[in-house]
Write an enzyme that holds these catalytic residues in place. Structure first.
Site, PDB file in Angstrom:
ATOM      1  N   ASP A 163       0.843  -1.200   0.000  1.00  0.00           N
ATOM      2  CA  ASP A 163       0.000   0.000   0.000  1.00  0.00           C
ATOM      3  C   ASP A 163       0.875   1.245   0.000  1.00  0.00           C
ATOM      4  O   ASP A 163       2.100   1.163   0.066  1.00  0.00           O
ATOM      5  CB  ASP A 163      -0.951  -0.015   1.207  1.00  0.00           C
ATOM      6  CG  ASP A 163      -0.232  -0.144   2.549  1.00  0.00           C
ATOM      7  OD1 ASP A 163       1.011  -0.243   2.565  1.00  0.00           O
ATOM      8  OD2 ASP A 163      -0.924  -0.148   3.582  1.00  0.00           O
ATOM      9  N   ASN A 198      -7.917  -0.117  13.503  1.00  0.00           N
ATOM     10  CA  ASN A 198      -9.313  -0.296  13.059  1.00  0.00           C
ATOM     11  C   ASN A 198      -9.493  -1.636  12.358  1.00  0.00           C
ATOM     12  O   ASN A 198     -10.519  -1.867  11.727  1.00  0.00           O
ATOM     13  CB  ASN A 198      -9.710   0.836  12.111  1.00  0.00           C
ATOM     14  CG  ASN A 198      -8.822   0.873  10.871  1.00  0.00           C
ATOM     15  OD1 ASN A 198      -7.728   0.302  10.867  1.00  0.00           O
ATOM     16  ND2 ASN A 198      -9.270   1.534   9.828  1.00  0.00           N
ATOM     17  N   HIS A 250      -7.667  -2.645   9.817  1.00  0.00           N
ATOM     18  CA  HIS A 250      -7.357  -2.609   8.384  1.00  0.00           C
ATOM     19  C   HIS A 250      -6.177  -3.517   8.051  1.00  0.00           C
ATOM     20  O   HIS A 250      -5.320  -3.807   8.889  1.00  0.00           O
ATOM     21  CB  HIS A 250      -7.150  -1.169   7.875  1.00  0.00           C
ATOM     22  CG  HIS A 250      -5.864  -0.513   8.252  1.00  0.00           C
ATOM     23  ND1 HIS A 250      -5.630   0.831   8.052  1.00  0.00           N
ATOM     24  CD2 HIS A 250      -4.724  -0.996   8.802  1.00  0.00           C
ATOM     25  CE1 HIS A 250      -4.406   1.132   8.454  1.00  0.00           C
ATOM     26  NE2 HIS A 250      -3.837   0.039   8.917  1.00  0.00           N
ATOM     27  N   GLU A 271      -9.626  -0.228   4.583  1.00  0.00           N
ATOM     28  CA  GLU A 271     -10.148   0.382   5.804  1.00  0.00           C
ATOM     29  C   GLU A 271     -11.499  -0.218   6.193  1.00  0.00           C
ATOM     30  O   GLU A 271     -12.149  -0.891   5.381  1.00  0.00           O
ATOM     31  CB  GLU A 271     -10.297   1.895   5.590  1.00  0.00           C
ATOM     32  CG  GLU A 271      -8.983   2.601   5.242  1.00  0.00           C
ATOM     33  CD  GLU A 271      -8.070   2.796   6.443  1.00  0.00           C
ATOM     34  OE1 GLU A 271      -7.730   1.826   7.147  1.00  0.00           O
ATOM     35  OE2 GLU A 271      -7.666   3.945   6.676  1.00  0.00           O
TER      36      GLU A 271
HETATM   37  P1  PGA Z   1       1.818  -0.637  12.718  1.00  0.00           P
HETATM   38  O1  PGA Z   1       0.717  -0.530  11.584  1.00  0.00           O
HETATM   39  O2  PGA Z   1       2.623  -1.843  12.386  1.00  0.00           O
HETATM   40  O3  PGA Z   1       2.608   0.633  12.589  1.00  0.00           O
HETATM   41  O4  PGA Z   1       1.079  -0.775  14.001  1.00  0.00           O
HETATM   42  C1  PGA Z   1      -0.048  -1.635  11.289  1.00  0.00           C
HETATM   43  C2  PGA Z   1      -0.963  -1.311  10.151  1.00  0.00           C
HETATM   44  O5  PGA Z   1      -1.567  -0.233  10.160  1.00  0.00           O
HETATM   45  O6  PGA Z   1      -1.101  -2.142   9.257  1.00  0.00           O
END
Ligand code: PGA
Length: 240
Positions: A67, A136, A138, A143
């Site tokens: 992404d 959340n 995701h 999302e």
């Molecule tokens: P993080 O992000 O590893 O910085 O907690 C996880 C994500 O949003 O996929």
């Protein structure tokens, strides 16, 4: 589902890197994907170390990023492309066969989505998709509320993602959209490894793994994946 509970972040990173390496087929070309973010930093470092030590051969492996923040590129510290280049690709003494890093600054984002889909469909399906989980639920920028049947797409960032994102950047960015692999391609991956670390991930990990499969928690779709490994530390699994 294979749930692997690790003592701490370091063990989680080692285990995830080892499972990632084992997910790369030896006798054919392959396609793999890693996430950006804080959670995969240790795993990516371990993986690069294994490649450089000759313990895993990526000479027949293509890499595709998961992404990107719309508007950011590889020169923007904290972007996904920056993560991919500085934490992974530039650390490898033996490179991937090829790497496709999503362009969040593409003039035509529909074309960028089309190119990403074509790449995954030409060289895929993914042999391996490593994923982090957002607060959340995701996966990439799929999302909450996302359609499970989408391929690559551009999507508004959720309020949760917008409030969490500051931790990645040293500069202020006004970011509203993300571009991401879709869950359709992610679910076609032959092996999926979901990594999670820390008490702040415990509740969302519980909802993803033990709650109903629901678009409001996109990671819950992984309950339907036939070859899922969840590699998480004790704190992240404390609500399971
Ligand atoms: P993080 O992000 O590893 O910085 O907690 C996880 C994500 O949003 O996929």
């Amino acid at each position: 589902m294979n749930l692997i509970i690790c003592e701490n972040y370091r063990e989680m990173s080692q285990k995830a890197a080892q499972l990632a390496a084992e997910g790369i087929p030896r006798s054919k070309n392959s396609l793999i994907s890693f996430p950006g973010g804080d959670t995969p930093l240790g795993m990516v470092e371990q993986f690069a170390g294994m490649v450089n030590a000759g313990e895993v051969d990526i000479s027949r492996t293509r890499y595709v990023s998961l992404d990107e923040w719309i508007g950011l590129g590889p020169d923007d510290q904290g972007s996904c492309a920056w993560f991919n280049w500085t934490k992974l690709l530039q650390k490898l003494s033996k490179p991937f066969l090829e790497a496709y890093i999503i362009n969040g600054k593409a003039e035509d984002l529909n074309v960028e989505c089309g190119n990403l889909n074509m790449y995954i469909e030409k060289y895929g399906p993914l042999d391996l998709s490593v994923l982090g989980i957002g607060m959340n639920g995701h996966l990439g920028f799929n999302e909450d509320g996302v359609d499970f049947n989408l391929k690559a797409h551009v999507i508004p960032l959720s309020e949760t993602t917008k409030s969490v994102m500051r931790k990645y950047f040293t500069k202020e960015h006004d970011l509203k959209y993300g571009i991401t692999q879709g869950l359709l391609h992610i679910m076609e991956a032959k092996r999926v490894i979901l990594i999670a670390s820390g008490a702040h991930k415990a509740e969302i990990l519980r909802r993803a793994l033990r709650g109903p499969v629901d678009t409001l928690v996109p990671a819950s779709i992984l309950q339907n994946h036939p070859n899922l490994f969840v590699v998480a530390d004790r704190e992240a699994t404390s609500a399971l």
